[in-house]
Design a protein around this motif. Sequence first.
Motif, PDB file in Angstrom:
ATOM      1  N   GLN A   1       0.992  -1.634   0.311  1.00  0.00           N
ATOM      2  CA  GLN A   1       0.204  -0.112   0.154  1.00  0.00           C
ATOM      3  C   GLN A   1       0.611   1.234  -0.387  1.00  0.00           C
ATOM      4  OE1 GLN A   1       0.353  -2.417   1.914  1.00  0.00           O
ATOM      5  NE2 GLN A   1       0.225  -1.755   4.481  1.00  0.00           N
ATOM      6  N   SER A   2       1.780   1.102  -0.168  1.00  0.00           N
ATOM      7  CA  SER A   2       2.359   2.423   0.195  1.00  0.00           C
ATOM      8  C   SER A   2       3.847   2.599  -1.144  1.00  0.00           C
ATOM      9  CB  SER A   2       3.779   2.228   1.263  1.00  0.00           C
ATOM     10  OG  SER A   2       3.049   2.435   3.310  1.00  0.00           O
ATOM     11  N   GLY A   3       3.887   1.356  -1.967  1.00  0.00           N
ATOM     12  CA  GLY A   3       4.157   1.034  -2.986  1.00  0.00           C
ATOM     13  C   GLY A   3       5.565   0.785  -3.013  1.00  0.00           C
ATOM     14  N   ARG A   4       5.891  -0.280  -1.684  1.00  0.00           N
ATOM     15  CA  ARG A   4       7.502  -0.176  -1.270  1.00  0.00           C
ATOM     16  C   ARG A   4       7.141  -2.357  -1.909  1.00  0.00           C
ATOM     17  NH1 ARG A   4       7.170  -0.032   5.416  1.00  0.00           N
ATOM     18  NH2 ARG A   4       4.447  -0.704   4.273  1.00  0.00           N
ATOM     19  N   ASP A   5       8.540  -1.986  -2.756  1.00  0.00           N
ATOM     20  CA  ASP A   5       8.508  -3.618  -3.333  1.00  0.00           C
ATOM     21  C   ASP A   5       8.468  -5.089  -2.045  1.00  0.00           C
ATOM     22  OD1 ASP A   5       9.457  -5.309  -5.192  1.00  0.00           O
ATOM     23  OD2 ASP A   5      10.649  -5.821  -4.023  1.00  0.00           O
ATOM     24  N   VAL A   6       7.429  -5.548  -2.131  1.00  0.00           N
ATOM     25  CA  VAL A   6       7.263  -7.185  -1.097  1.00  0.00           C
ATOM     26  C   VAL A   6       8.296  -7.931  -1.575  1.00  0.00           C
ATOM     27  CG1 VAL A   6       5.217  -8.853  -0.750  1.00  0.00           C
ATOM     28  CG2 VAL A   6       4.745  -6.928  -1.383  1.00  0.00           C
ATOM     29  N   PHE A   7       8.517  -8.812  -2.681  1.00  0.00           N
ATOM     30  CA  PHE A   7       9.668  -9.051  -2.513  1.00  0.00           C
ATOM     31  C   PHE A   7      10.858  -8.709  -1.934  1.00  0.00           C
ATOM     32  CE2 PHE A   7      13.890 -10.687  -4.579  1.00  0.00           C
ATOM     33  CZ  PHE A   7      13.243 -11.626  -4.090  1.00  0.00           C
ATOM     34  N   SER A   8      11.187  -7.837  -1.819  1.00  0.00           N
ATOM     35  CA  SER A   8      12.605  -6.616  -1.087  1.00  0.00           C
ATOM     36  C   SER A   8      12.151  -7.141   0.613  1.00  0.00           C
ATOM     37  CB  SER A   8      13.133  -5.427  -1.395  1.00  0.00           C
ATOM     38  OG  SER A   8      13.122  -5.082  -2.926  1.00  0.00           O
ATOM     39  N   ARG A   9      11.009  -6.473   0.819  1.00  0.00           N
ATOM     40  CA  ARG A   9      11.365  -6.996   1.986  1.00  0.00           C
ATOM     41  C   ARG A   9      10.113  -8.288   3.029  1.00  0.00           C
ATOM     42  NH1 ARG A   9       8.678  -3.014   4.907  1.00  0.00           N
ATOM     43  NH2 ARG A   9       6.881  -4.510   6.024  1.00  0.00           N
ATOM     44  N   ILE A  10      10.027  -8.468   1.768  1.00  0.00           N
ATOM     45  CA  ILE A  10      10.219 -10.355   2.809  1.00  0.00           C
ATOM     46  C   ILE A  10      11.508 -10.959   2.699  1.00  0.00           C
ATOM     47  CG2 ILE A  10      10.214 -12.760   1.534  1.00  0.00           C
ATOM     48  CD1 ILE A  10       6.958 -11.760   0.898  1.00  0.00           C
ATOM     49  N   VAL A  11      12.755 -10.788   1.401  1.00  0.00           N
ATOM     50  CA  VAL A  11      14.019 -10.773   2.022  1.00  0.00           C
ATOM     51  C   VAL A  11      15.024 -10.410   2.709  1.00  0.00           C
ATOM     52  CG1 VAL A  11      16.361 -10.664   0.951  1.00  0.00           C
ATOM     53  CG2 VAL A  11      14.596 -11.509  -0.413  1.00  0.00           C
ATOM     54  N   HIS A  12      14.260  -9.311   3.013  1.00  0.00           N
ATOM     55  CA  HIS A  12      15.115  -8.460   4.758  1.00  0.00           C
ATOM     56  C   HIS A  12      14.599  -8.847   5.544  1.00  0.00           C
ATOM     57  CE1 HIS A  12      16.626  -4.604   6.612  1.00  0.00           C
ATOM     58  NE2 HIS A  12      15.885  -4.798   7.066  1.00  0.00           N
ATOM     59  N   GLY A  13      12.747  -9.139   5.309  1.00  0.00           N
ATOM     60  CA  GLY A  13      12.530  -9.462   7.069  1.00  0.00           C
ATOM     61  C   GLY A  13      12.995 -10.953   7.282  1.00  0.00           C
ATOM     62  N   SER A  14      13.848 -12.155   6.510  1.00  0.00           N
ATOM     63  CA  SER A  14      13.969 -13.183   6.718  1.00  0.00           C
ATOM     64  C   SER A  14      14.275 -12.866   7.751  1.00  0.00           C
ATOM     65  CB  SER A  14      14.451 -14.082   5.681  1.00  0.00           C
ATOM     66  OG  SER A  14      15.296 -13.183   5.216  1.00  0.00           O
ATOM     67  N   ARG A  15      15.769 -11.840   8.248  1.00  0.00           N
ATOM     68  CA  ARG A  15      16.296 -12.279   8.869  1.00  0.00           C
ATOM     69  C   ARG A  15      15.688 -11.644  10.000  1.00  0.00           C
ATOM     70  NH1 ARG A  15      20.937  -6.925   9.046  1.00  0.00           N
ATOM     71  NH2 ARG A  15      18.696  -5.810   8.986  1.00  0.00           N
ATOM     72  N   GLN A  16      15.023 -11.296  10.690  1.00  0.00           N
ATOM     73  CA  GLN A  16      14.582 -10.851  11.697  1.00  0.00           C
ATOM     74  C   GLN A  16      12.986 -11.639  12.083  1.00  0.00           C
ATOM     75  OE1 GLN A  16      11.004  -7.283  11.527  1.00  0.00           O
ATOM     76  NE2 GLN A  16      13.078  -6.731  12.698  1.00  0.00           N
ATOM     77  N   SER A  17      12.630 -12.535  10.908  1.00  0.00           N
ATOM     78  CA  SER A  17      12.067 -13.817  11.375  1.00  0.00           C
ATOM     79  C   SER A  17      12.130 -14.631  12.000  1.00  0.00           C
ATOM     80  CB  SER A  17      11.321 -13.921  10.352  1.00  0.00           C
ATOM     81  OG  SER A  17      10.037 -13.179   9.879  1.00  0.00           O
ATOM     82  N   LEU A  18      13.920 -15.120  10.392  1.00  0.00           N
ATOM     83  CA  LEU A  18      14.691 -16.750  11.988  1.00  0.00           C
ATOM     84  C   LEU A  18      15.295 -16.017  13.150  1.00  0.00           C
ATOM     85  CD1 LEU A  18      16.446 -16.494   7.392  1.00  0.00           C
ATOM     86  CD2 LEU A  18      14.380 -18.417   9.142  1.00  0.00           C
ATOM     87  N   SER A  19      15.526 -14.738  12.901  1.00  0.00           N
ATOM     88  CA  SER A  19      16.155 -14.409  14.167  1.00  0.00           C
ATOM     89  C   SER A  19      15.417 -14.207  15.127  1.00  0.00           C
ATOM     90  CB  SER A  19      16.806 -12.686  14.477  1.00  0.00           C
ATOM     91  OG  SER A  19      17.929 -13.009  13.296  1.00  0.00           O
ATOM     92  N   ILE A  20      14.045 -13.978  15.524  1.00  0.00           N
ATOM     93  CA  ILE A  20      13.487 -14.452  15.659  1.00  0.00           C
ATOM     94  C   ILE A  20      12.869 -15.793  16.332  1.00  0.00           C
ATOM     95  CG2 ILE A  20      10.736 -14.080  16.875  1.00  0.00           C
ATOM     96  CD1 ILE A  20      10.563 -11.457  15.132  1.00  0.00           C
ATOM     97  N   GLY A  21      12.964 -16.904  15.690  1.00  0.00           N
ATOM     98  CA  GLY A  21      12.591 -17.805  15.940  1.00  0.00           C
ATOM     99  C   GLY A  21      13.801 -18.619  16.836  1.00  0.00           C
ATOM    100  N   LEU A  22      14.742 -18.139  16.240  1.00  0.00           N
ATOM    101  CA  LEU A  22      16.641 -18.853  16.513  1.00  0.00           C
ATOM    102  C   LEU A  22      16.512 -18.550  18.168  1.00  0.00           C
ATOM    103  CD1 LEU A  22      18.718 -17.973  13.718  1.00  0.00           C
ATOM    104  CD2 LEU A  22      18.832 -20.535  14.556  1.00  0.00           C
ATOM    105  N   PHE A  23      16.626 -17.076  18.571  1.00  0.00           N
ATOM    106  CA  PHE A  23      16.368 -16.271  19.810  1.00  0.00           C
ATOM    107  C   PHE A  23      15.024 -17.414  20.637  1.00  0.00           C
ATOM    108  CE2 PHE A  23      19.052 -12.836  17.863  1.00  0.00           C
ATOM    109  CZ  PHE A  23      20.430 -12.847  18.875  1.00  0.00           C
TER     110      PHE A  23
END
Length: 233
Positions: A19-41
């Motif tokens: 909705q803000s014009g941001r590329d969803v693929f880029s956000r998913i790739v960037h968010g993988s670090r955050q989601s995986l870090s949450i899972g690991l911690f």
Amino acid sequence: MPERAFLSPGWGHWFGTDQSGRDVFSRIVHGSRQSLSIGLFAITLSMSVAIPLGLLCGLIGGWLDRAVGWLLEILFAFPTLVLALLFVSIFGSGITPLIVATGLSISPGYTLLIRGQVLVVRNAGYIEAARALGHSPWRIIRRQVLPNAIRPIAVIITMGVGQAIVWASALSFLGLGAKPPASEWGTMLSLGRDFIANAWWLTFFPGLFIVLTTLSTTIVGRYLQYRLEKRLS
């Protein structure tokens, strides 16, 4: 950019734009670090609670085993998500409270698994043989019980990462985890649910990567379990 909002998936934007014009693929790739870090911690926190409790209950038994068992029965009376919501209400929302809530809510199950594994090893025939040879209790625990009881934990941890990601994403979907504009997958699901009728890709792709990540960790865990059983057979 607003003029590029809600672009459907195509060559320019593989997973479309939000909705803000941001590329969803880029956000998913960037968010993988955050989601995986949450899972690991989260699984690290869970195991830091489950391993000592499971070992103590399995090795010492008696009143400690009964007390911890009583506490675990109370915690098991609540579904995992409800238990996580309880911890979120105590610690608040955000990434760090999300990790704490997820880790603590899944720790009771792992505590019982580790306790059961210790009980199996403690009553094994080679433990009786070590006692018959006159080995000290501490040597038996250090050389026999602990290595054989902890070895399967690698499999549990591997599969637990995916489980932790699912529960953390569920809390974020409810607005109790990472706050926007974070690209954590559960937060992306939460932001896209209001546009699901007209922009299906906003929820489809984050949900797809949650499923694929969970499936991948489960496959790796099953493979490790197979290799471990084959090695011991």
